[in-house]
Motif scaffolding. Structure first.
Motif, PDB file in Angstrom:
ATOM      1  N   GLU A  60       0.831  -1.211   0.000  1.00 55.21           N
ATOM      2  CA  GLU A  60       0.000   0.000   0.000  1.00 55.21           C
ATOM      3  C   GLU A  60       0.863   1.257   0.000  1.00 55.21           C
ATOM      4  N   TYR A 123     -13.401   2.472   6.193  1.00 59.19           N
ATOM      5  CA  TYR A 123     -12.965   1.639   5.079  1.00 59.19           C
ATOM      6  C   TYR A 123     -14.173   1.055   4.338  1.00 59.19           C
ATOM      7  N   GLU A 144      -6.298   1.398   4.635  1.00 54.77           N
ATOM      8  CA  GLU A 144      -5.755   0.034   4.671  1.00 54.77           C
ATOM      9  C   GLU A 144      -4.488  -0.015   5.522  1.00 54.77           C
TER      10      GLU A 144
END
Length: 173
Positions: A60, A123, A144
């Motif tokens: 990420e 999220y 994330e």
């Protein structure tokens, strides 16, 4: 760089328990190469569940560097991973345009003050708005990272000049 400076840098990396350091052009190819190196190290030293968390945060972070590249199409970035007594910290950073920091700071402040349940809810909300496509600008990458981090994420914005800022984010697992 002088030879003595290189030795000092190496010693500084060791003293700070750095297991991976990169500074320069960031690309998909580099991400795959570094990911393979990290995966091999994790397989040798960590349990599989924790390894997946570390690997996910790494991916990420590097994707954020690629997707939200630096100003003037300069895709330079910094990736730094430390392992101090089994605590892994992943730091990623790049130079961004100063006028792009307002929304990012607001998003990070929202995440910074949130507990794990709130982050999960944010999220889910982001996933429902993303129409099944998580790409640049969807905002899910930061969530994330925060979801998988064992401690609150840390970040800094260091002003370079009137047009640019160095942004660094750190996650601990």
């Amino acid at each position: 760089m002088e030879f003595t400076q290189a030795v000092q840098m190496r010693n500084n990396l060791r003293e700070n328990h750095v297991i991976m350091a990169y500074n320069g052009m960031v690309s998909d190819e580099l991400m795959v190469t570094l990911a393979e190196l990290l995966k091999n190290r994790l397989i040798a030293h960590d349990d599989p569940k924790r390894s997946k968390l570390i690997f996910s945060v790494f991916m990420e972070g590097v994707q954020n560097l690629i997707w939200h590249g630096s100003i003037h199409d300069d895709k330079s970035g910094m990736i730094l991973i430390t392992d101090h007594d089994g605590v892994i910290t992943i730091m990623c950073g790049n130079r961004i345009a100063k006028d792009q920091t307002k929304d990012l700071k607001e998003r990070l402040q929202q995440i910074e003050g949130a507990d794990k349940d709130t982050i999960r809810q944010l999220y889910r909300e982001g996933m429902s708005k993303a129409d099944g496509h998580e790409g640049p600008g969807s905002g899910l990458g930061l969530l994330e990272i925060a979801r998988r981090s064992s401690e609150p994420i840390r970040y800094s914005f260091d002003e370079i000049d009137e047009h640019s800022v160095d942004f660094i984010i750190a996650a601990t697992i």
